[in-house]
Design an enzyme around this catalytic site. Sequence first.
Site, PDB file in Angstrom:
ATOM      1  N   HIS A 159      36.753  59.205  36.114  1.00  0.00           N
ATOM      2  CA  HIS A 159      35.823  58.178  34.952  1.00  0.00           C
ATOM      3  C   HIS A 159      36.390  57.427  34.856  1.00  0.00           C
ATOM      4  CE1 HIS A 159      33.155  61.916  35.630  1.00  0.00           C
ATOM      5  NE2 HIS A 159      33.872  62.124  35.408  1.00  0.00           N
ATOM      6  N   SER A 280      43.806  29.670  36.705  1.00  0.00           N
ATOM      7  CA  SER A 280      42.285  28.727  36.322  1.00  0.00           C
ATOM      8  C   SER A 280      42.806  27.148  36.393  1.00  0.00           C
ATOM      9  CB  SER A 280      42.052  29.727  34.802  1.00  0.00           C
ATOM     10  OG  SER A 280      41.759  28.644  33.622  1.00  0.00           O
ATOM     11  N   LYS A 286      47.083  31.269  32.766  1.00  0.00           N
ATOM     12  CA  LYS A 286      45.830  32.878  33.704  1.00  0.00           C
ATOM     13  C   LYS A 286      46.653  32.948  35.130  1.00  0.00           C
ATOM     14  CE  LYS A 286      42.690  34.819  33.051  1.00  0.00           C
ATOM     15  NZ  LYS A 286      41.186  34.502  33.359  1.00  0.00           N
ATOM     16  N   GLU A 293      39.523  40.830  44.357  1.00  0.00           N
ATOM     17  CA  GLU A 293      38.358  40.695  43.662  1.00  0.00           C
ATOM     18  C   GLU A 293      37.770  40.127  45.412  1.00  0.00           C
ATOM     19  OE1 GLU A 293      38.032  37.897  39.888  1.00  0.00           O
ATOM     20  OE2 GLU A 293      40.339  38.336  40.113  1.00  0.00           O
TER      21      GLU A 293
END
Length: 461
Positions: A159, A280, A286, A293
């Site tokens: 979890h 970014s 970033k 992803e």
Amino acid sequence: MSNTKKMWDGRFESGMAKSMMELSFSLDFDKELLEEDIQGSLGHCRGLVQSKILTEADFAKVKNGLEEILADFKAGKSLFNESDEDVHMAVERVLTARIGDLGKKIHTGRSRNDQVSTDFKLYLRHRAADLLVEIKDLQRVILALSKEHLGRIMPGYTHVQQAQPIYFSHYLMAFFFVLQRDRQRLQNFLALHCQLPLGSGAMAGSAFPYERKLVAAELGFSDVSSNSIDAVSHRDMALEFLGDLSIIGASLSRYAEDFVNWSTAEFGFLTLHDAFSSGSSMMPQKKNPDSMELIRGKSGRLIGNYMTLFTVVKGAPLSYSRDLQEDKEPVFDSVKTVRVCLQVMREALETARWNFATMERKMLGALLATDLADLLVERGVAFRDAHHIVGRMVGEAAKRGIEFNELPDSEWESLPGKTELRTLLTFDFSINRRSIEGGTGKASVEEQFRKAERLLEDSGK
Ligand code: ARG
């Protein structure tokens, strides 16, 4: 309207409408099958030699012609023209233009229906074999990393909450074993879909009988299809293949998801190499885990491709219907997608920095709660009572804003063997109590390495 000359212009008075050509022509994508189409034609022509429709000399000319077409295709030479509907017709047209009337004989006793079924099956078998190698390469990297870092500890999660202490290597080996089943599924696929369709003709079987087993052997099939309608109608092979690839995508996606989390400041377990990250356009600080992803995102299209074909085949009447031409693009796309995802995952893992100090620093005392309950059981407390006692301690600690193993001695007074319990409760102790086969203990993880090595040696590809 266009007036392109077609193979079937004996029967037709007009050419095909431009709009219809746009709907129908598949060369743009099915040229992906060119190599398999040529192999399939060579196999078929071997059969035609055996049944004396072609001579050995004819075969040699055809072979030469087809091999030249393949070489030209690979060299990027332009071969096709706007009248070529699909790769099968294009290859036959080019061959005939190059070697003359002999080229017109190669389709004897064959239909594009058994031809495309054969080409596609060959293609699927070849790509399954390629992917077996790619998966194995990823497994090798995982095993090497696991061996290199055996002994490093981290929190294990359920979890996304800290659950129990584990070896980092134990986590990684889970990835190895799911990939092993992904590989096994492709091997099962190869074992199941091993029957040659050629000889089935349009749907009723070819009227020019040849030794099909011979052609099968020539093309690497171990058997021949038993029913011509089955052979030209069904696409369960492609469906199964897309299913297998979706499962690979889903396996990769779950690890990608973990690695995205691990790359956050909140976890800090993993630093991906710059080569597998991106920045970014606005925020200078970033560094995003785009590789992971994208792997996670790509699993969506793999499942989509599977659903596409499922939807196409479920209503297509027997035997061949043109709907079946829609079987190819989803497969080509999934092959390309899975291949690059496997490669990126392998290279990203190989180059990543694993922040073991952070993993260890983030481990909460609560990870040892199960172990304390187990120790109480060993000292005669029933498990359910032990669970309650430790649960109460954890609750008490939470109220005080500390971990249960930081509670003062007074809270341990009533427990059997209290001082001994406190000194026993370490992460290392917890991990190495779990040397049961399949557990996180060192002996078990080493056994997993041995199994993994055997699996990598086994089964050829
Ligand atoms: N391009 C077709 C396909 O991929 C080849 C088979 C065409 N057969 C036919 N009867 N029109 O399915």
